[in-house]
Enzyme design. Sequence first.
Site, PDB file in Angstrom:
ATOM      1  N   GLU A 248       0.887  -1.177   0.000  1.00 16.16           N
ATOM      2  CA  GLU A 248       0.000   0.000   0.000  1.00 16.16           C
ATOM      3  C   GLU A 248       0.915   1.213   0.000  1.00 16.16           C
ATOM      4  OE1 GLU A 248      -3.015   0.034  -0.536  1.00 16.16           O
ATOM      5  OE2 GLU A 248      -4.086  -1.602   0.411  1.00 16.16           O
ATOM      6  N   CYS A 282      -2.396   9.251   2.472  1.00 13.70           N
ATOM      7  CA  CYS A 282      -2.129   8.681   1.137  1.00 13.70           C
ATOM      8  C   CYS A 282      -3.262   9.002   0.172  1.00 13.70           C
ATOM      9  CB  CYS A 282      -1.916   7.177   1.245  1.00 13.70           C
ATOM     10  SG  CYS A 282      -3.272   6.323   2.056  1.00 13.70           S
TER      11      CYS A 282
END
Length: 533
Positions: A248, A282
Amino acid sequence: MAVPSQLGSPPLRAAAIIDSINPATQEINAQIAVTQPADLPAIFARARSAQKEWSGHPLRERCAMLCRLRDAIFARRDEIADVITREAGKPRVEAIFAEVLLALDTADFLARQAPRWLRPERVPHHNIAMKAKSGWLEFDPLGVVAIISPWNYPFSIPMAQVIPALAAGNAVLLKPSELTPWSGQLVGELVAQAKFPPGLVQVLQGRGDLGAAIIEAGPDKVLFTGSVSTGQRIAEACAKKLIPSVLELGGKDAMIVLADADLEIASSAAVWGGFMNCGETCISVERIYVEQPVAERFTQLCVEKTKKLRLGPASDPDAEIGPMIRISQLEKVEVQLQEAIARGAQVLTGGNRRPDLGANFLQPAVVTSVDHSMQLMREETFGPVIAICAVASADEAVALANDSPFGLSASVWTTDNRRGREIASRVRAGSVMVNDVASYYGITEAPHGGPGSSGWGHTHSRLGLLEMVRVKYIDVDRMPRVAKTWWFGYTAELAAAAGALLESLFAPSWRGRIAAMTKKHGARGVIFRRNRI
Ligand code: NAD
C-alpha cells in the site's frame, strides 16, 4: 494517561531506544525499547507456536475473540486518542474518526462477517463431465504475517491489518513506524488485554533495518504500507525469497470538478480532503481539475475556506490543522512549492511556515497555474497543498487525472450522479468517489489499494481478508466408480470420441453440436467403458 512502561525508568542506551516525539512541541513523549535483530529467531519461534494453537480454534471462536479486542479498544478509546494526538500531532477529532472509530468498526464488522467470508465455499462445476464432483474452496491461514506500518495513521492502519490477519488464523509480527512507536505499542497492549494467546501478536520496535531483518527471517507474507521507495526495496527483498506481499504505497489523488457541481460542497471537500491530517494522507486530494466556467469561483471558495482554517497543536481542541510530522517532511513540501513557483505556479494562500506555533507548522496552501511538468503535479506531496488546474472539458480532466504513475483514489463532483459514475469508471484508480472524498476508507466493505506506483494487493473489505489466507481447492468425486474417460486405455476410438465431444460442446452452430452428438463414432461405448488401468 497511561504511558509505556519505559517512561519513568532510567534512560535506555542510545542505540536501544526510539523516542516518541510530539511533533507540535518536540517534547519526548516516551522512550521505547528497540527489538534486536538477534532476537528474531526466538520471536518467530514464539509466533509459529502461537499460530499453530490459534489456527486450531474454530473460525467462529477466533472471530468472537475480536469482540474482546473491540471492547478493549473501546474501554481505552480516550487514552488511544491522546497517544495518537501527542505522537502524530493530529487533531483529536481526526484521531477519533480516522483511527479509533476505524479500528473499532473493523473489529466489530469482521467479528460478524469473517465467519461467513471464510467458511468453505462451494464451487459449482459448469462442465458436464465434472458434474459428479463437488468442489470447495477452503481458506487456510498463511502462518506468520509481517505488518510494516507508516506513521500517518499509526493506530488504524496496523489495526485494520492485524484484525483480519487474526480472524484468518495467523500470527502477526507488527513493526510500527519508528516515528510513532508508542501508538504501535498500544496495539500490542490491546491484543494482550483481549487475551489472545501470548506470542500471537508481537510488536517489534525499530527502524527500517529491523523491517528488512524481519523479511530476511522469512515471514509467510508481508503487508507493507509506506513510501514507494521503501516499497520497491521490500518488493525486491520479498521476491528473493518468494514471499508474497501487499504493498500500500503513495497517492497523488485527483479531484474532478464538473461545471454542474455544487461548488460550496465541492470546495469544502477539496479543503478537507487536501488538508486533513495536515495533508499527510495517502488518499488526500492533491490535484484538482475543474471545468473552466466554474474554475474561478471554485478557486475563490477554496482560498476563502483555507484562510479560515485554525492551526494549532492537538492540545487546542479548536485546532483543525496540526503540525507536520517532522521538519524534513515540511522541507520536502517547500521544495515542491518552490519548484512549482519557479515554473510559473501561483500560491494564492499559505505555503509559509508558522514558527510562532512551532517548527513543524505550515500554513495550508492553494496553488494555481500548475501543469504536469511540475513535481507538485507528478510526485506525492504529502503535505497541506492543493493544486488547482482549470480544464476545458471532463475528457481533459480524466486524461490529466490518469496522467500519473499513482492511482490510489480519486473523486468526481457533479450533480448528475449517472455522469459521475460514468466518469468515475474512466479514472484509473483503486477507488473513485462521486461527491465525496476519502470516506470510502472508513467503509469496511470497500477495498483499498490502487495500481501503478500506488502498489498492489488490497487491504480492507473481503479482498483484504482474502490477502490473509491461502486459498485451497478441495474436490470430492461422488461417483468414483464411473470410469474417467481421460485415463489410460487410449485408442483411436477414444481419440475420435474425444474429438466428437469437442464438437458437441464447442461447434459454432447448434446444428453442428447436435450432429456431433448423433454421429456414429462409438463414443457412447467408449465413454461408458471401464478404465483399462
Ligand atoms: P516509509 O516507507 O518511510 O516507512 C514505512 C515503514 O517501513 C516504516 O515502518 C519503516 O521503518 C519501514 N521501513 C523502512 N525501510 C525499510 C526496509 N528496507 N525494509 C523494511 N521496512 C522498512 O513510509 P512513511 O514515511 O512511514 O509513510 C509515508 C508513506 O506511506 C507515504 O508515501 C504514504 O502515501 C504512504 N502511505 C500509504 C498508505 C496506503 O494505504 N496506500 C497509507 C498510509 C501511508
